[in-house]
Enzyme design. Structure first.
Site, PDB file in Angstrom:
ATOM      1  N   GLU A  81       3.238  14.138  -4.033  1.00 47.38           N
ATOM      2  CA  GLU A  81       2.206  13.788  -2.960  1.00 47.38           C
ATOM      3  C   GLU A  81       2.560  14.659  -1.960  1.00 47.38           C
ATOM      4  O   GLU A  81       3.972  14.966  -1.400  1.00 47.38           O
ATOM      5  CB  GLU A  81       2.556  12.316  -2.275  1.00 47.38           C
ATOM      6  CG  GLU A  81       1.740  12.094  -1.257  1.00 47.38           C
ATOM      7  CD  GLU A  81       1.782  10.478  -0.729  1.00 47.38           C
ATOM      8  OE1 GLU A  81       0.857  10.004  -0.387  1.00 47.38           O
ATOM      9  OE2 GLU A  81       2.767   9.815  -0.967  1.00 47.38           O
ATOM     10  N   GLU A 135       0.905  -1.328  -0.041  1.00 43.39           N
ATOM     11  CA  GLU A 135      -0.017   0.061  -0.062  1.00 43.39           C
ATOM     12  C   GLU A 135       0.856   1.366  -0.098  1.00 43.39           C
ATOM     13  O   GLU A 135       1.321   1.550   0.977  1.00 43.39           O
ATOM     14  CB  GLU A 135      -0.794   0.067   1.374  1.00 43.39           C
ATOM     15  CG  GLU A 135      -2.043   0.751   1.138  1.00 43.39           C
ATOM     16  CD  GLU A 135      -1.836   2.301   1.720  1.00 43.39           C
ATOM     17  OE1 GLU A 135      -1.800   3.291   0.764  1.00 43.39           O
ATOM     18  OE2 GLU A 135      -1.939   2.358   2.515  1.00 43.39           O
TER      19      GLU A 135
END
Length: 489
Positions: A392, A261
């Protein structure tokens, strides 16, 4: 008892040693490292600093315990998780304060995370007794097919600092339910929540050898030898894409089962037919949960041109009203970032956007004083080539980018190596389905700003990850499928 006294008591009662196969002990080297409060920079305590020898000890215990743990009755595995769920909820207030002290988020958010974390144990307690298989007849009628689901085996679980309790339970829950032994390596910044969780699982009746929790400042030195040892059969990692790529390469020699993830770059798309109030509410959730330090955080806010200015104005009002401060204080909405490196990165992204022509509507600078605080920020007229549009952010910065057409925004939203989650706000059903299908992400929040739920499959596509956590498929990551062909019937 004053707040300071309570804080000291909460920290003091957490074990500071390594949990090796369910037993507390010092690191073999005797080394320790400091745990810092990011809101003040003060040292909370020191914890054991594991090395390679400690990792090998933990793996030996996990390998030795694997067969007996896999044979443990599924109902009892589920009951252990259920008892752990109840202990987490009974200690929610203390565990929330502990998390706030080591990670910084407001204590109200920490309380919500404890409940979210506990729900993974409750969910997988129920899944433990639903591990199925199959029995069927071959097409020619001469063979019977028996399909078994069996535990993968000893698993290395690596968790991040931003959700230190929930990321632990999201991995431990299905591993316990499936019958896998585990080694958990929490983030260096937030070891205390993981150590508290280890003690809770011991109290809940988890047998010796099943779980080790190894805190360390040398992640590569600890995990590298584990990944190269044939006794380890599974790796589950939550963290950056960069680190995830390295771990996948290290896992290749042993052909380990991997769950990844990884990072995100979530687009938040608001069409001109959206409910604007709902869109702003959703943006606040998607952007400011965990001070923006979440892989699911809205990173690029695409708003159709006709309402972009009003949306940015309303969002700015909401962001400006947020109170920044130490998470333990009443009515604080936004805590510190995790460290100075993260804050400097956020400031650099804002500066780059402004240099390229973006306007700061609110925020755009660090808070003065101790701790790693950054003011909630809204940027307007953000150029598509700015770093903040491609990177990000992991901070409380909302770049608002206007768009004209559905085709244009889909092209921009998908123009990234990441594919974790998207958010879409529209009242047109056809558009909602069309856009949800076209977005290259593993999850879509449709008219809502949060997607995380233990009962739903969490995960991404492209370079945002492999596999899913949670939901009915979450346990599959810890199970192998074995086929037995039976002849002569």
């Amino acid at each position: 008892m004053t707040t300071t006294e309570r804080e000291a008591r909460i920290v003091e009662q957490v074990p500071k040693q390594l949990c090796v196969g369910g037993h507390w002990r010092d690191a073999r080297s005797g080394a320790t490292f400091k745990v810092e409060d990011p809101s003040t920079g003060a040292v909370l305590c020191e914890v054991a600093d594991a090395g390679q020898a400690d990792g090998m000890d933990a793996l030996e215990m996990a390998a030795d315990a694997q067969s007996s743990w896999a044979a443990h009755p599924p109902r009892e595995r589920g009951e252990i998780l259920r008892r752990a769920y109840e202990l987490l909820m009974n200690r929610q207030d203390d565990l929330a304060l502990l998390m706030t002290l080591e990670m910084g988020k407001p204590v109200a958010e920490s309380r919500a995370e404890i409940a979210y974390a506990a729900d993974f144990f409750r969910w997988f307690a129920e899944e433990a007794v639903r591990i199925g298989g199959g029995y069927s007849v071959s097409p020619n009628g001469q063979t019977r097919f028996l399909v078994m689901r069996q535990a993968v085996g000893p698993s290395l679980l690596i968790t991040p600092w931003n959700f230190p309790m929930a990321m632990g339970t999201r991995k431990i829950g299905p591993a316990v339910a499936a019958g896998c032994t585990m080694i958990l390596k929490p983030a260096q910044q937030t070891p205390l929540s993981a150590l508290a969780l280890a003690e809770i699982l011991r109290e809940a009746g988890l047998p010796d050898g099943v779980l080790s929790v190894l805190t360390t400042t040398d992640a590569g030195g600890l995990t590298g030898p584990l990944l190269g040892d044939g006794r380890l059969r599974k790796l589950s990692f939550t963290g950056s894409t960069q680190v995830g790529r390295t771990l996948i390469r290290q896992s290749a020699d042993q052909v380990l089962r991997t769950s990844m993830e990884l990072g995100g770059n979530a687009p938040f798309i608001v069409f001109d037919d959206a409910d604007l109030d709902a869109a702003v509410d959703g943006a606040m959730l998607a952007k400011m949960r965990n001070t923006g330090e979440a892989c699911t955080a809205a990173n690029r806010m695409y708003v159709q041109a006709g309402m972009a200015e009003e949306f940015a104005g309303r969002l700015s009002e909401r962001m400006a009203a947020l109170r920044v401060g130490r998470g333990t204080e009443a009515e604080v909405d936004v805590g510190p970032l995790i460290d100075e490196k993260t804050r400097s990165k956020v400031q650099g992204l804002v500066d780059d956007a402004v240099d390229r022509g973006a306007r700061v509507l609110v925020g755009g600078e660090q808070e003065d004083g101790a701790g790693y605080f950054y003011r909630p920020t809204v940027l307007a007229d953000v150029p598509k080539d700015s770093e903040v549009s491609r990177t990000e952010i992991f901070g409380p910065v909302a770049p608002v980018i206007p768009f004209e057409t559905e085709e244009e925004v889909l092209a921009e939203a998908n123009n990234t190596e990441f594919g974790l989650v998207s958010y879409v706000f529209t009242q047109n059903l056809g558009r909602a389905l069309r856009v949800s299908e076209a977005l290259e992400t593993g999850m879509v929040g449709l008219n809502q700003g949060i997607v995380s739920n233990p009962a739903a499959p969490f995960g991404g596509v492209k370079q945002s990850g492999l596999g899913r956590e949670g939901g009915t498929v979450g346990i599959d990551e810890y199970l192998e499928t074995k086929y037995v062909g039976i002849a002569g019937l």
